[in-house]
Design a protein around this motif. Structure first.
Motif, short mmCIF file in Angstrom:
data_model
loop_
_atom_site.label_atom_id
_atom_site.label_comp_id
_atom_site.label_asym_id
_atom_site.label_seq_id
_atom_site.Cartn_x
_atom_site.Cartn_y
_atom_site.Cartn_z
N LYS A 77 0.83 -0.94 -0.16
CA LYS A 77 -0.12 0.10 -0.29
C LYS A 77 0.96 1.14 -0.13
CE LYS A 77 -3.03 -2.21 2.07
NZ LYS A 77 -4.29 -2.94 4.13
N TRP A 79 -0.47 4.51 -0.58
CA TRP A 79 -1.07 5.41 0.01
C TRP A 79 -0.47 4.98 1.48
CZ3 TRP A 79 -4.12 4.40 4.20
CH2 TRP A 79 -4.55 2.64 4.44
N THR A 93 -4.31 12.52 -3.56
CA THR A 93 -5.24 12.41 -3.85
C THR A 93 -5.32 13.32 -5.14
OG1 THR A 93 -6.95 13.10 -2.20
CG2 THR A 93 -6.52 11.07 -2.09
N CYS A 107 -3.19 8.42 -5.10
CA CYS A 107 -3.87 7.46 -5.02
C CYS A 107 -5.29 7.95 -5.06
CB CYS A 107 -3.58 7.53 -2.98
SG CYS A 107 -1.97 7.82 -2.60
N TYR A 116 -6.95 4.20 -1.87
CA TYR A 116 -6.70 3.10 -2.18
C TYR A 116 -4.90 3.80 -3.50
CZ TYR A 116 -9.46 4.13 -6.32
OH TYR A 116 -10.84 4.09 -6.59
N ASP A 117 -4.62 2.83 -3.75
CA ASP A 117 -3.52 2.75 -4.39
C ASP A 117 -3.88 3.36 -6.17
OD1 ASP A 117 -1.77 2.94 -2.84
OD2 ASP A 117 -0.74 1.54 -2.86
#
Length: 208
Positions: A77, A79, A93, A107, A116-117
């Motif tokens: 992950k 993020w 984001t 993200c 989430y990626d």
């Protein structure tokens, strides 16, 4: 000496903020780019991907390094790594609906608000500006899927607009200047294969 009057003015608070936002986004992209490269070269999942690409596409190790190709794993992950390292969510984001389109979009957020990626499970090709800054990414799926497009690009932002970018320009700029010519091809792999074959003055458009 040349009687040129230089008009100087102080930046407005809005201009200063925009400048700070841009620099913060470049820093996030650089952090992500290094992480993607590490995932390709220093993890078992990434090594399997790199080996597959070398076998199927004939890519050499030096070519992978030249274009800074990386990998975003299915399970690791980014993020989580980035937020733990202190990077702000607003830069990870992207607010694609509202100008000035703040954030890199590496993200994304699900409907229930979880990060989430964006590029998970994809080989990563960074778009590098002439000055060497990472402005965005293209992520390519390894396996065909009816549920997801083959390519995912960074969303429009303060530092990235797909129709304004040329993949491979950073690597090709010296050869373009030397030959006074440039070949435009369709995709990232077309650029990479040609460069590996000795044709270095070649770029690809960011979109179709």
């Amino acid at each position: 000496r040349y009687h040129i009057t230089i008009e100087e003015r102080e930046l407005t608070q809005e201009e200063k903020q925009k400048q700070d936002d841009r620099e913060s986004m470049f820093i996030v992209n650089d952090f992500a780019n290094k992480w993607f490269q590490k995932q390709l070269t220093q993890t078992s999942e990434g090594n399997a991907v790199a080996m597959r690409y070398r076998r199927q596409r004939g890519l050499r190790e030096d070519t992978i390094q030249l274009f800074q190709i990386g990998y975003s794993p299915e399970k690791a992950k980014f993020w989580e790594i980035a937020t733990q390292a202190g990077y702000k969510e607003k830069y990870l984001t992207n607010d694609a609906e509202n100008p000035p389109y703040l954030g890199t979009g590496i993200c994304a957020k699900s409907q229930d608000g979880r990060l989430y990626d964006r590029f998970r499970g994809r080989v990563i090709f960074p778009f590098i500006s002439v000055s060497g800054k990472i402005v965005g990414f293209a992520g390519r799926l390894l396996v065909h899927s009816d549920k997801a497009g083959k390519y995912v690009n960074s969303p429009t932002s303060l530092i990235y607009e797909k129709h304004n970018e040329l993949f491979g320009l950073y690597q090709a700029k010296q050869e373009i200047a030397k030959t006074n010519s440039c070949y435009l091809v369709e995709g990232q792999m077309d650029v990479i294969q040609l460069v590996q074959s000795g044709v270095k003055n070649v770029v690809a458009s960011g979109g179709t």
